[in-house]
Design a protein around this motif. Structure first.
Motif, PDB file in Angstrom:
ATOM      1  N   MET A  45      15.734 -69.411  31.586  1.00  0.00           N
ATOM      2  CA  MET A  45      14.508 -69.048  32.286  1.00  0.00           C
ATOM      3  C   MET A  45      13.412 -70.099  32.120  1.00  0.00           C
ATOM      4  O   MET A  45      12.504 -70.191  32.949  1.00  0.00           O
ATOM      5  CB  MET A  45      14.010 -67.676  31.811  1.00  0.00           C
ATOM      6  CG  MET A  45      14.901 -66.519  32.207  1.00  0.00           C
ATOM      7  SD  MET A  45      15.262 -66.434  33.986  1.00  0.00           S
ATOM      8  CE  MET A  45      13.616 -66.262  34.675  1.00  0.00           C
ATOM      9  N   ARG A  46      13.506 -70.916  31.094  1.00  0.00           N
ATOM     10  CA  ARG A  46      12.483 -71.960  30.896  1.00  0.00           C
ATOM     11  C   ARG A  46      12.539 -73.026  31.986  1.00  0.00           C
ATOM     12  O   ARG A  46      11.532 -73.690  32.239  1.00  0.00           O
ATOM     13  CB  ARG A  46      12.646 -72.589  29.509  1.00  0.00           C
ATOM     14  CG  ARG A  46      12.114 -71.695  28.401  1.00  0.00           C
ATOM     15  CD  ARG A  46      12.334 -72.288  27.013  1.00  0.00           C
ATOM     16  NE  ARG A  46      11.667 -71.453  26.002  1.00  0.00           N
ATOM     17  CZ  ARG A  46      11.798 -71.626  24.687  1.00  0.00           C
ATOM     18  NH1 ARG A  46      12.558 -72.622  24.225  1.00  0.00           N
ATOM     19  NH2 ARG A  46      11.163 -70.840  23.847  1.00  0.00           N
ATOM     20  N   THR A  47      13.678 -73.182  32.635  1.00  0.00           N
ATOM     21  CA  THR A  47      13.791 -74.176  33.704  1.00  0.00           C
ATOM     22  C   THR A  47      14.179 -73.545  35.040  1.00  0.00           C
ATOM     23  O   THR A  47      14.401 -74.261  36.014  1.00  0.00           O
ATOM     24  CB  THR A  47      14.843 -75.233  33.326  1.00  0.00           C
ATOM     25  OG1 THR A  47      16.107 -74.597  33.096  1.00  0.00           O
ATOM     26  CG2 THR A  47      14.415 -75.993  32.065  1.00  0.00           C
ATOM     27  N   ALA A  48      14.245 -72.231  35.098  1.00  0.00           N
ATOM     28  CA  ALA A  48      14.671 -71.548  36.322  1.00  0.00           C
ATOM     29  C   ALA A  48      13.602 -71.653  37.408  1.00  0.00           C
ATOM     30  O   ALA A  48      12.410 -71.768  37.114  1.00  0.00           O
ATOM     31  CB  ALA A  48      14.948 -70.077  36.018  1.00  0.00           C
ATOM     32  N   PRO A  49      13.999 -71.612  38.669  1.00  0.00           N
ATOM     33  CA  PRO A  49      13.003 -71.587  39.748  1.00  0.00           C
ATOM     34  C   PRO A  49      12.146 -70.328  39.646  1.00  0.00           C
ATOM     35  O   PRO A  49      12.617 -69.280  39.175  1.00  0.00           O
ATOM     36  CB  PRO A  49      13.859 -71.594  41.015  1.00  0.00           C
ATOM     37  CG  PRO A  49      15.201 -71.098  40.595  1.00  0.00           C
ATOM     38  CD  PRO A  49      15.379 -71.550  39.181  1.00  0.00           C
ATOM     39  N   GLU A  50      10.903 -70.439  40.092  1.00  0.00           N
ATOM     40  CA  GLU A  50       9.988 -69.297  39.964  1.00  0.00           C
ATOM     41  C   GLU A  50      10.395 -68.114  40.834  1.00  0.00           C
ATOM     42  O   GLU A  50       9.935 -66.988  40.604  1.00  0.00           O
ATOM     43  CB  GLU A  50       8.564 -69.739  40.285  1.00  0.00           C
ATOM     44  CG  GLU A  50       8.016 -70.696  39.231  1.00  0.00           C
ATOM     45  CD  GLU A  50       6.610 -71.172  39.533  1.00  0.00           C
ATOM     46  OE1 GLU A  50       6.036 -70.756  40.571  1.00  0.00           O
ATOM     47  OE2 GLU A  50       6.071 -71.964  38.730  1.00  0.00           O
ATOM     48  N   GLU A  51      11.254 -68.346  41.801  1.00  0.00           N
ATOM     49  CA  GLU A  51      11.764 -67.230  42.607  1.00  0.00           C
ATOM     50  C   GLU A  51      12.599 -66.267  41.768  1.00  0.00           C
ATOM     51  O   GLU A  51      12.789 -65.105  42.156  1.00  0.00           O
ATOM     52  CB  GLU A  51      12.612 -67.757  43.765  1.00  0.00           C
ATOM     53  CG  GLU A  51      11.837 -68.398  44.883  1.00  0.00           C
ATOM     54  CD  GLU A  51      11.460 -69.844  44.592  1.00  0.00           C
ATOM     55  OE1 GLU A  51      10.801 -70.474  45.431  1.00  0.00           O
ATOM     56  OE2 GLU A  51      11.836 -70.361  43.501  1.00  0.00           O
ATOM     57  N   LEU A  52      13.117 -66.752  40.634  1.00  0.00           N
ATOM     58  CA  LEU A  52      13.981 -65.918  39.792  1.00  0.00           C
ATOM     59  C   LEU A  52      13.153 -65.189  38.740  1.00  0.00           C
ATOM     60  O   LEU A  52      12.493 -65.810  37.909  1.00  0.00           O
ATOM     61  CB  LEU A  52      15.042 -66.771  39.106  1.00  0.00           C
ATOM     62  CG  LEU A  52      16.044 -66.001  38.219  1.00  0.00           C
ATOM     63  CD1 LEU A  52      16.825 -64.975  39.027  1.00  0.00           C
ATOM     64  CD2 LEU A  52      16.993 -66.962  37.512  1.00  0.00           C
ATOM     65  N   ASN A  53      13.176 -63.878  38.798  1.00  0.00           N
ATOM     66  CA  ASN A  53      12.551 -63.030  37.794  1.00  0.00           C
ATOM     67  C   ASN A  53      13.642 -62.239  37.096  1.00  0.00           C
ATOM     68  O   ASN A  53      14.635 -61.843  37.726  1.00  0.00           O
ATOM     69  CB  ASN A  53      11.558 -62.074  38.450  1.00  0.00           C
ATOM     70  CG  ASN A  53      10.311 -62.781  38.928  1.00  0.00           C
ATOM     71  OD1 ASN A  53       9.314 -62.848  38.234  1.00  0.00           O
ATOM     72  ND2 ASN A  53      10.358 -63.328  40.144  1.00  0.00           N
ATOM     73  N   SER A  54      13.460 -61.994  35.796  1.00  0.00           N
ATOM     74  CA  SER A  54      14.520 -61.294  35.067  1.00  0.00           C
ATOM     75  C   SER A  54      13.983 -60.635  33.813  1.00  0.00           C
ATOM     76  O   SER A  54      12.899 -60.983  33.325  1.00  0.00           O
ATOM     77  CB  SER A  54      15.649 -62.259  34.692  1.00  0.00           C
ATOM     78  OG  SER A  54      15.188 -63.230  33.775  1.00  0.00           O
ATOM     79  N   MET A  55      14.748 -59.707  33.314  1.00  0.00           N
ATOM     80  CA  MET A  55      14.456 -59.081  32.028  1.00  0.00           C
ATOM     81  C   MET A  55      15.753 -58.662  31.364  1.00  0.00           C
ATOM     82  O   MET A  55      16.779 -58.453  32.037  1.00  0.00           O
ATOM     83  CB  MET A  55      13.536 -57.873  32.188  1.00  0.00           C
ATOM     84  CG  MET A  55      14.193 -56.637  32.766  1.00  0.00           C
ATOM     85  SD  MET A  55      13.145 -55.163  32.680  1.00  0.00           S
ATOM     86  CE  MET A  55      12.092 -55.424  34.108  1.00  0.00           C
ATOM     87  N   ILE A  56      15.707 -58.555  30.046  1.00  0.00           N
ATOM     88  CA  ILE A  56      16.826 -58.028  29.264  1.00  0.00           C
ATOM     89  C   ILE A  56      16.441 -56.639  28.773  1.00  0.00           C
ATOM     90  O   ILE A  56      15.329 -56.428  28.286  1.00  0.00           O
ATOM     91  CB  ILE A  56      17.138 -58.942  28.069  1.00  0.00           C
ATOM     92  CG1 ILE A  56      17.736 -60.265  28.555  1.00  0.00           C
ATOM     93  CG2 ILE A  56      18.102 -58.268  27.095  1.00  0.00           C
ATOM     94  CD1 ILE A  56      17.932 -61.280  27.455  1.00  0.00           C
ATOM     95  N   VAL A  57      17.369 -55.702  28.890  1.00  0.00           N
ATOM     96  CA  VAL A  57      17.169 -54.360  28.344  1.00  0.00           C
ATOM     97  C   VAL A  57      18.313 -54.067  27.379  1.00  0.00           C
ATOM     98  O   VAL A  57      19.493 -54.174  27.747  1.00  0.00           O
ATOM     99  CB  VAL A  57      17.116 -53.286  29.445  1.00  0.00           C
ATOM    100  CG1 VAL A  57      16.813 -51.924  28.819  1.00  0.00           C
ATOM    101  CG2 VAL A  57      16.077 -53.628  30.495  1.00  0.00           C
ATOM    102  N   VAL A  58      17.949 -53.738  26.145  1.00  0.00           N
ATOM    103  CA  VAL A  58      18.930 -53.362  25.123  1.00  0.00           C
ATOM    104  C   VAL A  58      18.941 -51.843  25.003  1.00  0.00           C
ATOM    105  O   VAL A  58      17.868 -51.222  24.855  1.00  0.00           O
ATOM    106  CB  VAL A  58      18.583 -54.003  23.767  1.00  0.00           C
ATOM    107  CG1 VAL A  58      19.612 -53.600  22.708  1.00  0.00           C
ATOM    108  CG2 VAL A  58      18.507 -55.524  23.886  1.00  0.00           C
ATOM    109  N   PHE A  59      20.115 -51.251  25.090  1.00  0.00           N
ATOM    110  CA  PHE A  59      20.253 -49.793  25.013  1.00  0.00           C
ATOM    111  C   PHE A  59      21.051 -49.407  23.776  1.00  0.00           C
ATOM    112  O   PHE A  59      22.109 -50.006  23.508  1.00  0.00           O
ATOM    113  CB  PHE A  59      20.996 -49.248  26.237  1.00  0.00           C
ATOM    114  CG  PHE A  59      20.278 -49.408  27.539  1.00  0.00           C
ATOM    115  CD1 PHE A  59      19.256 -48.545  27.905  1.00  0.00           C
ATOM    116  CD2 PHE A  59      20.622 -50.428  28.415  1.00  0.00           C
ATOM    117  CE1 PHE A  59      18.599 -48.684  29.104  1.00  0.00           C
ATOM    118  CE2 PHE A  59      19.981 -50.575  29.628  1.00  0.00           C
ATOM    119  CZ  PHE A  59      18.957 -49.703  29.976  1.00  0.00           C
ATOM    120  N   PRO A  60      20.630 -48.398  23.029  1.00  0.00           N
ATOM    121  CA  PRO A  60      21.475 -47.840  21.973  1.00  0.00           C
ATOM    122  C   PRO A  60      22.570 -46.981  22.587  1.00  0.00           C
ATOM    123  O   PRO A  60      22.635 -46.819  23.814  1.00  0.00           O
ATOM    124  CB  PRO A  60      20.491 -46.989  21.164  1.00  0.00           C
ATOM    125  CG  PRO A  60      19.475 -46.558  22.175  1.00  0.00           C
ATOM    126  CD  PRO A  60      19.341 -47.691  23.155  1.00  0.00           C
TER     127      PRO A  60
END
Length: 444
Positions: free
Chosen positions: A231-246
């Motif tokens: 994500m540090r070099t990804a195009p700004e069109e790319l948005n993302s998140m990580i979700v950790v689930f128990p």
């Protein structure tokens, strides 16, 4: 309770009035995660109704709540024995300048209404993640959504608004009209009046490429480090998140990487997304072409539990932060959301709006579930793991908090921001009528 001087309001108010004896009251009195018992719920149809509702609460010294969608974590959209101004009926959505793609949105609209209406015109506006969240509350708190890296916060696309003050003044605010108030409502919450409508700059966007990429918990370390580096070099069109689930409902713990590429070229989108699928052996990409409206999700209030939601902005998603998360997950896997920021959001100066948290790489969110009857001691014990992560960051996002402690207010508004807001508060709401929020007290 007996409502004082109510007959005059009843005879002149053109919107809907809901009282405790009415069949609609129980549903109307409650919000997403909280129950309330207000003396009256007023649903204005126009600005004149809002002026009357504000005057009624002020003149009769009643607690006043203002509600757009009712998703406030602390339950600011309802109260006990007071007045609720429910903006539901003021939900119009119209294009006011086709050439400039300017759209006027009533603060009572919700984000799925906005997304679906704009979709038909080939336009989009960055919102939150959830269909039924109200435009008013999310916008006044900043607005972090699925286009944040491409077009910034929701408030970064706000060009004007109408605000009705505690004195009943109907003010147009923009960079040239009442600019102090315009600055304050972009991140300062509902402290300064009732916003009846917003004018936004929208963008041409007909489709996105979005969906989850599923990993197992064993892949957590390479996912966290690989995602960060990508994500540090990804195009700004790319948005993302990580979700950790128990572990939930018999399912094992999981790591979900959610992404949304804001662009219509499938080959370019998939090239940008592809690195996010390479962090482990169990990745299952389920990314496909969608409309922006399809990206928004349903929200369901939890039953029988309390959700203690905390978050923190982190300037650098360092190896040390990641190692702390990994250590936590070895003991007990939490629910954890890590949202990538940067891009357009970070290019706005921290003092350009009342939302100062502009230099962060990620927003870390931790909703902790405790029993509905949990004591303060039980909650404190449950929150101890979060405190280790909180120490890495600075500042909080009020729209994703479940409580409103003094520490939360200080995290939302650093000292210089708070002091500037307090001066503006004194000008527009010296008696602090609008206090059902992350409250800014008028400067003494």
């Amino acid at each position: 309770m007996n409502l004082p001087n109510f007959d005059t309001l009843r005879s002149t108010f053109s919107g809907e009035i809901v009282l405790p004896a009415d069949p609609a009251y129980k549903e109307a009195a409650n919000v997403f995660m909280h129950t309330g018992t207000p003396a009256v719920i007023l649903r204005p149809k126009n600005s004149a109704d809002v002026v009357m509702a504000i005057a009624y609460a002020r003149e009769n010294k009643l607690v006043l709540s203002v509600r757009s969608g009712g998703h406030s974590g602390p339950g600011f959209g309802t109260n006990t024995d007071g007045v609720v101004i429910d903006m539901t009926l003021m939900n119009s959505i119209e294009v006011v300048n086709e050439d400039k793609h300017l759209v006027r949105v009533g603060s009572g609209a919700n984000w799925i209404q906005v997304a679906e209406t704009l979709q038909g015109k080939g336009l989009t506006l960055s919102s939150g993640d959830t269909k039924t969240v109200g435009v008013g509350g999310l916008t006044l708190g900043g607005g972090i959504g699925w286009l944040v890296r491409k077009v910034g916060l929701t408030i970064d696309n706000l060009v004007a608004a109408e605000v009705i003050t505690a004195k009943g003044e109907i003010l147009k605010v923009s960079s040239t009209e009442n600019p102090d108030l315009f600055w304050a409502i972009r991140g300062g919450g509902g402290n300064f009046g009732v916003v009846t409508y917003f004018e936004f700059q929208t963008y041409q966007l007909t489709k996105v490429f979005a969906g989850p990429i599923a990993y197992g918990l064993a892949d957590l370390e390479p996912v966290l480090k690989g995602w960060r580096d990508t994500m540090r070099t990804a195009p700004e069109e790319l948005n993302s998140m990580i979700v950790v689930f128990p572990s939930m409902a018999g399912n094992p713990p999981a790591v979900m990487l959610l992404c949304c590429y804001a662009g219509s070229d499938e080959a370019i989108a998939m090239k940008a997304i592809e690195p996010l699928t390479k962090f482990g052996t169990t990745a299952k990409p389920m990314v496909k072409e969608k409309t922006y409206a399809d990206v928004l999700e349903d929200a369901h209030p939890p039953q029988g539990i309390q959700v203690i939601a905390k978050n923190v902005f982190i300037k650098e998603f360092s190896d040390q932060v990641i190692e702390t998360i990994l250590a936590m997950c070895k003991t007990a896997v939490p629910i954890l959301q890590i949202r990538s920021l940067g891009g357009a959001m970070n290019r706005v100066a921290p003092d350009a709006t009342a939302f100062p948290h502009r230099d962060s790489e990620v927003l870390l969110v931790c909703p902790t579930f405790v029993p509905a009857e949990a004591t303060a001691d039980m909650i404190e014990i449950a929150m101890k793991p979060w405190q280790k992560l909180e120490a890495f960051g600075s500042g909080v996002y009020a729209n994703l908090l479940s409580v409103a402690t003094q520490a939360d207010i200080e995290g939302t508004y650093p000292k210089s921001t708070y002091e500037r807001l307090a001066k503006i508060k004194k000008s527009y709401d010296p008696e602090n009528l609008f206090q059902q929020n992350y409250n800014i007290k008028p400067e003494n």
